[in-house]
Structure formats: structure tokens, C-alpha cells
Design a protein around this motif. Sequence first.
Motif, PDB file in Angstrom:
ATOM      1  N   GLN A 153       0.830  -1.201   0.000  1.00  0.00           N
ATOM      2  CA  GLN A 153       0.000   0.000   0.000  1.00  0.00           C
ATOM      3  C   GLN A 153       0.863   1.248   0.000  1.00  0.00           C
ATOM      4  N   ASP A 154       0.240   2.346  -0.310  1.00  0.00           N
ATOM      5  CA  ASP A 154       0.881   3.642  -0.267  1.00  0.00           C
ATOM      6  C   ASP A 154       1.273   3.918   1.191  1.00  0.00           C
ATOM      7  N   PRO A 155       2.538   4.232   1.469  1.00  0.00           N
ATOM      8  CA  PRO A 155       2.955   4.474   2.868  1.00  0.00           C
ATOM      9  C   PRO A 155       2.170   5.598   3.540  1.00  0.00           C
ATOM     10  N   LEU A 156       1.553   6.442   2.732  1.00  0.00           N
ATOM     11  CA  LEU A 156       0.756   7.533   3.306  1.00  0.00           C
ATOM     12  C   LEU A 156      -0.385   6.976   4.162  1.00  0.00           C
ATOM     13  N   LYS A 157      -0.830   5.780   3.817  1.00  0.00           N
ATOM     14  CA  LYS A 157      -1.986   5.214   4.523  1.00  0.00           C
ATOM     15  C   LYS A 157      -1.627   4.665   5.894  1.00  0.00           C
ATOM     16  N   TRP A 158      -0.330   4.584   6.210  1.00  0.00           N
ATOM     17  CA  TRP A 158       0.041   4.188   7.568  1.00  0.00           C
ATOM     18  C   TRP A 158      -0.451   5.218   8.584  1.00  0.00           C
ATOM     19  N   PHE A 159      -0.579   6.451   8.105  1.00  0.00           N
ATOM     20  CA  PHE A 159      -0.901   7.545   9.015  1.00  0.00           C
ATOM     21  C   PHE A 159      -2.381   7.850   9.045  1.00  0.00           C
ATOM     22  N   GLY A 160      -3.185   7.039   8.415  1.00  0.00           N
ATOM     23  CA  GLY A 160      -4.630   7.245   8.432  1.00  0.00           C
ATOM     24  C   GLY A 160      -5.187   7.342   7.031  1.00  0.00           C
ATOM     25  N   ILE A 161      -6.521   7.321   6.965  1.00  0.00           N
ATOM     26  CA  ILE A 161      -7.173   7.362   5.659  1.00  0.00           C
ATOM     27  C   ILE A 161      -7.143   8.784   5.104  1.00  0.00           C
ATOM     28  N   LEU A 162      -7.489   9.725   5.954  1.00  0.00           N
ATOM     29  CA  LEU A 162      -7.466  11.120   5.517  1.00  0.00           C
ATOM     30  C   LEU A 162      -6.265  11.795   6.169  1.00  0.00           C
ATOM     31  N   VAL A 163      -5.248  12.043   5.382  1.00  0.00           N
ATOM     32  CA  VAL A 163      -4.050  12.674   5.935  1.00  0.00           C
ATOM     33  C   VAL A 163      -4.010  14.130   5.481  1.00  0.00           C
ATOM     34  N   PRO A 164      -3.383  14.992   6.276  1.00  0.00           N
ATOM     35  CA  PRO A 164      -3.351  16.405   5.893  1.00  0.00           C
ATOM     36  C   PRO A 164      -2.461  16.629   4.680  1.00  0.00           C
ATOM     37  N   GLN A 165      -2.705  17.707   4.009  1.00  0.00           N
ATOM     38  CA  GLN A 165      -1.964  18.030   2.790  1.00  0.00           C
ATOM     39  C   GLN A 165      -0.449  18.101   3.005  1.00  0.00           C
ATOM     40  N   PRO A 166       0.045  18.661   4.132  1.00  0.00           N
ATOM     41  CA  PRO A 166       1.504  18.704   4.334  1.00  0.00           C
ATOM     42  C   PRO A 166       2.173  17.333   4.255  1.00  0.00           C
ATOM     43  N   LEU A 167       1.480  16.294   4.710  1.00  0.00           N
ATOM     44  CA  LEU A 167       2.098  14.970   4.671  1.00  0.00           C
ATOM     45  C   LEU A 167       2.242  14.492   3.224  1.00  0.00           C
ATOM     46  N   LYS A 168       1.261  14.828   2.398  1.00  0.00           N
ATOM     47  CA  LYS A 168       1.349  14.479   0.972  1.00  0.00           C
ATOM     48  C   LYS A 168       2.468  15.274   0.315  1.00  0.00           C
ATOM     49  N   GLN A 169       2.631  16.535   0.745  1.00  0.00           N
ATOM     50  CA  GLN A 169       3.712  17.346   0.190  1.00  0.00           C
ATOM     51  C   GLN A 169       5.063  16.771   0.610  1.00  0.00           C
ATOM     52  N   ALA A 170       5.144  16.286   1.838  1.00  0.00           N
ATOM     53  CA  ALA A 170       6.393  15.677   2.307  1.00  0.00           C
ATOM     54  C   ALA A 170       6.713  14.452   1.452  1.00  0.00           C
ATOM     55  N   GLN A 171       5.701  13.656   1.171  1.00  0.00           N
ATOM     56  CA  GLN A 171       5.924  12.460   0.351  1.00  0.00           C
ATOM     57  C   GLN A 171       6.420  12.838  -1.039  1.00  0.00           C
ATOM     58  N   SER A 172       5.810  13.883  -1.588  1.00  0.00           N
ATOM     59  CA  SER A 172       6.216  14.332  -2.927  1.00  0.00           C
ATOM     60  C   SER A 172       7.664  14.816  -2.920  1.00  0.00           C
ATOM     61  N   SER A 173       8.040  15.580  -1.867  1.00  0.00           N
ATOM     62  CA  SER A 173       9.423  16.076  -1.760  1.00  0.00           C
ATOM     63  C   SER A 173      10.406  14.916  -1.681  1.00  0.00           C
ATOM     64  N   PHE A 174      10.100  13.942  -0.838  1.00  0.00           N
ATOM     65  CA  PHE A 174      11.052  12.847  -0.668  1.00  0.00           C
ATOM     66  C   PHE A 174      11.105  11.945  -1.906  1.00  0.00           C
ATOM     67  N   LYS A 175      10.046  11.892  -2.657  1.00  0.00           N
ATOM     68  CA  LYS A 175      10.103  11.127  -3.922  1.00  0.00           C
ATOM     69  C   LYS A 175      11.105  11.782  -4.859  1.00  0.00           C
ATOM     70  N   GLN A 176      11.082  13.121  -4.901  1.00  0.00           N
ATOM     71  CA  GLN A 176      12.049  13.825  -5.743  1.00  0.00           C
ATOM     72  C   GLN A 176      13.466  13.638  -5.211  1.00  0.00           C
ATOM     73  N   VAL A 177      13.597  13.602  -3.887  1.00  0.00           N
ATOM     74  CA  VAL A 177      14.916  13.397  -3.279  1.00  0.00           C
ATOM     75  C   VAL A 177      15.485  12.050  -3.713  1.00  0.00           C
ATOM     76  N   ILE A 178      14.633  11.040  -3.761  1.00  0.00           N
ATOM     77  CA  ILE A 178      15.084   9.700  -4.135  1.00  0.00           C
ATOM     78  C   ILE A 178      15.594   9.694  -5.577  1.00  0.00           C
ATOM     79  N   GLU A 179      14.867  10.394  -6.465  1.00  0.00           N
ATOM     80  CA  GLU A 179      15.312  10.481  -7.870  1.00  0.00           C
ATOM     81  C   GLU A 179      16.677  11.167  -7.947  1.00  0.00           C
ATOM     82  N   LEU A 180      16.805  12.252  -7.197  1.00  0.00           N
ATOM     83  CA  LEU A 180      18.066  13.007  -7.220  1.00  0.00           C
ATOM     84  C   LEU A 180      19.210  12.210  -6.607  1.00  0.00           C
TER      85      LEU A 180
END
Lengths: 241, 119
Positions: A153-180
Amino acid sequence: MGGSEVQDTRANMDEELLRFMDLLELLEKKRETLNSLIEQGWFSITKARYSMGNKHVSALQYASEMVPLVCVHTKALENGEVQFFTERHIQKSSAESSDDLLPVEDIGPQEEGLRRRNKTKKDTPEKKDTEVAKTAKGPEVNPVRKIDQNPQQDPLKWFGILVPQPLKQAQSSFKQVIELSAEIAALQSAVLRTRQKLRLSLAKELNSEKSLGKSAKEKCPTSDLTVSEQKECIQQNKIVV
Amino acid sequence: MAGRGKLIAVIGDEDTCTGFLLGGIGELNKNRKPNFLVVEKDTSVTEIEETFKSFLARNDIGIVLINQFIAEMIRHAIDGHVQSIPAVLEIPSKEHPYDASKDSILRRAKGMFSAEDFR
């Protein structure tokens, strides 16, 4: 060694040196981007923690089983450098098989004056189920997903079904970090390999000057080279030390 | 090199690990050891070093990400790693910004030339 060979060696060294400098500059730029993305990610995690609570964004939320959604492929090049490529796996679609479904009984207050349905020939079992889903507020049986037990599953779902937008932004940032990170790993490999080639070329150049009568020790002490680099240089030049 | 991809391992503080696990690099199951280590205040240097060495010994890890302040604790182990794979990347932490002068890779590249070479 002839004069033309010396010129070729020096031209190669110049090219390698310029490439080395370019690689270092690129590495520095990528580093800055990486560091700023990481900091952005931390800031987003902190904002999410502020809205969700300290204990709801921590290592306690990690799943007991995890499957990596991104992997890195390595490719060794002929010049000794290594390239890194990331590959992100596509997660399972929302359509699930019946095996993933668990019946969950939902117990609630029954509706007063529950209708008594006449069992006629027209009433099919499917139609009855539909009516139950629509009208009754009694005990219901709803199939739900085994969200907690799906390791992919998407790791975001570890933190609940409805997660706040900042957590999604954090996930997006770290995805880019992994590419870099993969790009920086490749650059580091290129920097080290170019450095090694430059030192070998320099030692070769100095040994050729030594054979022409100039003292190499006055220019650059070969004791800076590692034992393997010295052996390789001696083999290339067939110089008796 | 084709075939199954390699993993990305991370050794860092809680927020660093949480971030990268959100990115989807985590592997954890009953049979295999995890590819991440959350370093807390009471984590010993021995444990960090053993985990780092275990990551290097595994042939299914391509990149190891490590906070720089943790890398400083096991600098000798990181400097001893000269293979290209897995690549070791030092990343900043919240309390310790990235310092290029401490990075193992850049320190190796730093002492390239002396002034005599350009005469």
C-alpha cells in the motif's frame, strides 16, 4: 616517449581536468537541490505533526510489513563509472479480488417499523440485498479492504485514511529526493573515477619527464599515489624503478 | 545490469527515515532484515556501524543514505568503503546542516593537486 605522445597525454589530461571540474560543479548544484528538498520535506512533516499530533507522525506508525515501491538499477560503464537509475513500481489498482475482502458487521440502531417484505417470486436475492443496503439501518454486512495487511500500500496510509496536505507534500518532496539521490550517486562515481584517471595520467607524465632527465621528485612526489596506482603506472610505462 | 532492482537503504533520525519511507523505499518482512535504521539518542555507535557494514555486505542494496552527523560517528567505516556499489550519500539532518568539507567523497577529490603541479 616521443614529443607527440607527450602532447597527446597532456591534451587528454587537460580534457579530464575540465571534465573533473564540470562534474564537481554539477555535483555541487545537485547537492544544493537535494538538501533544500530534504529540508522542505522535514518542514512538511513537522506541519503534519502539528496538525495530527506528535504520536501520529512517528516511527510508531510504520507498517509491520513493507514492500519497496522504488528500486535502483545499476549499470557499470566501460570507463569504470557506475550509473544509477531509479524505477518506481506501480501500486495495485483500486479493483481488488474477493480474497482481499473481509466481511465486517456493522451494528447500529434498527429502524422502527421495519418493513416486512413479502417474499414474492419477483424478489430475487440480489434485489433483496439492494433493498437492505438502501433502507435498513440494522446490522449490515459490508465487505471492506484489508488495508492494514496489504504490504504494497501507499505508505501515506500508515498515518490514516485522511491525511493532511503537508504529509502528501512531504511524500512528494522525498520522492524527488530519491530520484536526485540516484543522479548524485552516479556523479560521485564519475568524480572519483575521473580523479583516479587524472592522477594516473599525472604520474605517467611525470615519469616520462623523468626518463627525459628531469627529476620527478622536484615536480610531484609519487608517494602520494597508492601502491596499486604506482604499479599500474609502472606497467603502462615499463619503467624500472 | 538488468534484472531485479536494488534497494535504497537509509540510516537516519526519525524524520529522515519517515520521509524516505513515505517515498517508498522501505522493505520489512519476517524473513529479511529491514533496509533502514532509525537512529535515536540511545542508539549505540556499535549498532550503527554494524548496520552500515551489513548494508555494505548485502548485494541487493544500491545506495545507502546516511545523515552526516551519523556518518561522522562511523567515519572510519565510511572512508574504508571504496567500492562503487553500494554508493554512500551523506545527507544533512535537521540539527546539522550539510558540510561539504566532511563529506568522504569530496575529501577524496579535494587533495587532487599541489601548487607544484602547475609550474
